[in-house]
Every structure is written in C-alpha cells, then in structure tokens.
Design a protein around this motif. Structure first.
Motif, short mmCIF file in Angstrom:
data_model
loop_
_atom_site.label_atom_id
_atom_site.label_comp_id
_atom_site.label_asym_id
_atom_site.label_seq_id
_atom_site.Cartn_x
_atom_site.Cartn_y
_atom_site.Cartn_z
N GLY A 135 0.77 -1.20 0.07
CA GLY A 135 0.06 -0.01 -0.12
C GLY A 135 1.00 1.37 0.02
N LEU A 136 1.99 1.30 0.66
CA LEU A 136 2.78 2.40 0.59
C LEU A 136 3.42 2.68 -0.48
N ALA A 162 2.43 1.70 -3.46
CA ALA A 162 1.52 1.80 -4.45
C ALA A 162 1.10 3.40 -4.30
N LEU A 163 0.69 3.89 -3.12
CA LEU A 163 0.45 5.22 -3.01
C LEU A 163 1.56 6.25 -3.49
N PHE A 164 2.86 5.60 -3.26
CA PHE A 164 3.88 6.39 -3.68
C PHE A 164 4.08 6.39 -5.29
N LEU A 203 2.00 5.81 -7.38
CA LEU A 203 0.95 6.23 -8.10
C LEU A 203 0.84 7.72 -8.17
N TYR A 204 1.36 8.46 -7.20
CA TYR A 204 1.61 9.85 -6.97
C TYR A 204 2.70 10.22 -7.90
N ALA A 237 2.18 0.27 -9.41
CA ALA A 237 1.39 0.50 -8.44
C ALA A 237 0.17 -0.53 -8.72
#
Length: 117
Positions: free
Chosen positions: A10-11, A13-15, A17-18, A57
C-alpha cells in the motif's frame, strides 16, 4: 504476512501512483523542482517511467485483491527494485547525491517482493 504485505504494498502503491502520475502528466518545468534529473533524460523517457510506475502500483494491488494472476504482484515489486536500482546511478552521475529515498524504496520493494512470493 498478509497484513505486512498490504502495508508495504500500500505504501509503495501510493508513492508510485502519485510520482508516476506527476511524471506522466506534468511538464519538465513543473517536475524540475522535485526531480532535478528530468533535465538529463528526454521527456518521452520521463513519461514512460511515469506510466511504468502507475502500472506497477496497480500491479501491486489489483492482482492480490482480485485473485486474478496474483503472481503479478511479485513481478511489480521486483520491477520497482530494478527501477530504483537503476535510478541510483542516474542520481549519482548527475551530481544529485540525495539517494536516501531511492535506498528506502529499494528496501521496501524488496520486502514487498519477498512478502508476495
């Protein structure tokens, strides 16, 4: 292990994706304050890196979530290890010595790959 995977994935993927969305959509001038290395690569390469990061991601999250080809999560995590391992020399050869984030991302992606295996 499942909870640890989802936290790490999750960490990541968030990084990614952004960061990938920024690279795919923003101009070089808007990326430069955050990413000094964008001047050393052609914009199509920067855009391609962004698309790869967004797809990676999604690959960390969607396959395990849906149960369809869950092995893709391992491939995505391993891909991020390779991506960051390649990013470190780019930073170092360009005079940008700030590689701490890259090292953390390599370690987190390696942990995620191990947890996905």
């Amino acid at each position: 292990m499942t909870i640890a995977y989802w936290i790490a994935a999750g960490l990541l993927a968030l990084f990614y994706l952004y960061a990938g969305t920024l690279k795919a959509l923003r101009t070089r001038d808007r990326l430069r304050p955050m990413m000094a290395w964008v001047d050393r690569l052609p914009m199509p390469v920067v855009r391609a890196i962004g698309v790869v990061e967004v797809l990676g991601a999604l690959g960390l999250v969607l396959p395990p979530l849906t149960g369809v080809a869950p092995w893709l999560a391992l491939v995505a995590a391993a891909g991020f290890v390779l991506l960051q391992a390649a990013a470190i020399p780019v930073h170092l050869t360009g005079g940008d010595r700030r590689i701490a984030l890259n090292v953390v991302l390599v370690l987190l992606a390696g942990l995620t790959a191990w947890l996905a295996a």
